[in-house]
Design a protein around this motif. Sequence first.
Motif, PDB file in Angstrom:
ATOM      1  N   SER A  17       0.835  -9.572   3.358  1.00  0.00           N
ATOM      2  CA  SER A  17      -0.267 -10.428   2.927  1.00  0.00           C
ATOM      3  C   SER A  17      -0.705  -9.998   1.538  1.00  0.00           C
ATOM      4  CB  SER A  17      -1.432 -10.306   3.913  1.00  0.00           C
ATOM      5  OG  SER A  17      -1.914  -8.963   3.949  1.00  0.00           O
ATOM      6  N   PRO A  18      -1.366 -10.879   0.776  1.00  0.00           N
ATOM      7  CA  PRO A  18      -1.784 -10.519  -0.583  1.00  0.00           C
ATOM      8  C   PRO A  18      -2.628  -9.248  -0.655  1.00  0.00           C
ATOM      9  CG  PRO A  18      -1.957 -12.886  -0.279  1.00  0.00           C
ATOM     10  CD  PRO A  18      -1.626 -12.312   1.065  1.00  0.00           C
ATOM     11  N   ASP A  19      -3.425  -8.958   0.376  1.00  0.00           N
ATOM     12  CA  ASP A  19      -4.246  -7.742   0.347  1.00  0.00           C
ATOM     13  C   ASP A  19      -3.512  -6.530   0.914  1.00  0.00           C
ATOM     14  OD1 ASP A  19      -4.249  -8.186   3.094  1.00  0.00           O
ATOM     15  OD2 ASP A  19      -6.389  -8.665   3.207  1.00  0.00           O
ATOM     16  N   GLY A  20      -2.290  -6.715   1.383  1.00  0.00           N
ATOM     17  CA  GLY A  20      -1.487  -5.614   1.878  1.00  0.00           C
ATOM     18  C   GLY A  20      -1.861  -5.110   3.254  1.00  0.00           C
ATOM     19  N   ARG A  21      -2.792  -5.766   3.933  1.00  0.00           N
ATOM     20  CA  ARG A  21      -3.237  -5.279   5.233  1.00  0.00           C
ATOM     21  C   ARG A  21      -2.345  -5.714   6.389  1.00  0.00           C
ATOM     22  NH1 ARG A  21      -9.877  -5.982   5.117  1.00  0.00           N
ATOM     23  NH2 ARG A  21     -10.236  -4.587   3.326  1.00  0.00           N
TER      24      ARG A  21
ATOM     25  N   ARG B  96       0.810  -1.216   0.000  1.00  0.00           N
ATOM     26  CA  ARG B  96       0.000   0.000   0.000  1.00  0.00           C
ATOM     27  C   ARG B  96       0.844   1.267   0.000  1.00  0.00           C
ATOM     28  NH1 ARG B  96      -5.566  -1.357   3.261  1.00  0.00           N
ATOM     29  NH2 ARG B  96      -6.016  -3.256   2.090  1.00  0.00           N
TER      30      ARG B  96
ATOM     31  N   ASN C 219      -3.655 -16.156   0.667  1.00  0.00           N
ATOM     32  CA  ASN C 219      -4.814 -15.631   1.397  1.00  0.00           C
ATOM     33  C   ASN C 219      -5.148 -16.471   2.627  1.00  0.00           C
ATOM     34  OD1 ASN C 219      -5.370 -13.441  -0.340  1.00  0.00           O
ATOM     35  ND2 ASN C 219      -6.364 -14.817  -1.800  1.00  0.00           N
TER      36      ASN C 219
END
Length: 512
Positions: free
Chosen positions: A113-117, A54, A165
């Motif tokens: 993580s794949p979602d960047g969180r 991000r 994920n």
Amino acid sequence: MATKAVAATVCCSAALLNASFAMAADTAPKPSFSADPLATWQTDGIVWSLASARGVVYVGGTFTSVRPPGAAPGTKEVSRRNFAAFDAVTGELLPCAPSFTGGEGTVRALKASPDGRVLYVGGSFSHVGSTGVASAVALNTAGCTLRKDFRPAVSSTVRAIDTTNRTVYLGGDFERVDGRTRNHVAAFTPKGTLLPFEADIDAPVRALSVVPAHEKLYVGGEFERVDGRSAHSLAALNPTTGELTRTYPSWLPPDSVVKSIAYDGTRFYVAAEGSGEGVFDGRIAGRISNDAMVWKDTCLGATQAVLPYEGVLYSASHAHDCTYTPGGFPERQDRQHLLAQSPENRRILHWFPDTDEGVGKGVEGVGPRALAVARGILWVGGEFTRVNDRPQQSLTRFGSGPGTVAPVVPALSVSAASPGKVTLRWQTSWDRTTAALTYRLYRDGRLVSRQTSSSTYWHRPWLRYTDSVPAGTRHRYRIEVTDGMNTSRKSPSLNVAVPAKVTDKGAGDPWT
């Protein structure tokens, strides 16, 4: 006749060399990055790992402070204990600054993580701030807070992390996790629950790369056996069970180990480090679908990291002999620390930013050790102290687009002077991103010659130009060189007195 034959041979050889450079340049992929570094903060110790999420780049290593671009060691330092965060585009230091201390006091692995969180952090540490942990934790990227759910008890150093994920994989020196046997590799849910995944690996794991679409977890390191079977330094596991599914018995010699693994849509890439004679230090490309080797280069100089990006394979090493790799360079008793290669055929591309090797703390200085791309910018971490011959410690970055630095202007000299003619010569320059450079020669301010020639730092041909001028005259010659985007200053004037007649010195002697 002999002189003419030699001249013709040299001329034709140079023409063939330039033609081969041009052909390779036309068909080779183009690196996405300039070779000119952007202004970047520095650390006072080694950077072992990089990750991005991000718009933020996270830096892990063995250091106690960071300092601004251009600041000398010991000046303008800001405390950061083995971890720092920067804006991926501007390079600005961010306030995200948890300290990782205790144990060996080092962060060796980072992965978002794949979602960047979530950012997963591994190494050898017993505290994050004042919170007791055991060498592996997770941070929320929003707010830079320590998560409470992912805090496994890992018995020794974590050196590699990869995620999907649904699963987080750790690799390293450990043999127990959460009180259970896990020999050098373990798997967890994103919330920190240890999974039944298990593989018996007999020595440390240094690289992990999971390919969910092909149900493979590539594992690299210092091991010799997996689940009791011979598997020197590289293996593929079932990502759910940990079962050994593939070995690569002929890929690496006994004294070489795997330091990094990465993949693109169709291939996976292996970085190797060797010690002693007859080792393999370079890179290997394999086909994910069937695990067949696509190519193996022959460069010497331990490779620490590989990163495929937009059709080019980037690597961090201290390569010093790539004689038998296409586009490569011979042994010169120097080292090139960053390389770009064609994933199709291993050809080394004309992209040569460089670092020095720095001073290792308990390890051999090898220069760069970690690569990451964030928002179109290549970040490089390691233990170097110079980048492109300028002071810069342990962290640097390269933006997109062409270079911004002009080639160095060559020095002109007179090769021969005779009544009515002057032959000038110069050694070609070289540029870190452009092989073919154009040389513009001026007589008395007027352009008289334009020549284009390809060169590299290890191969800089000589060029000549014979100018026809009246006998007994005097002239000033200057030269400039351009890469098509950046042009050098003109050289200092070379003043030439053209002979009025043949003298005892002979027509081939220079008059200046």
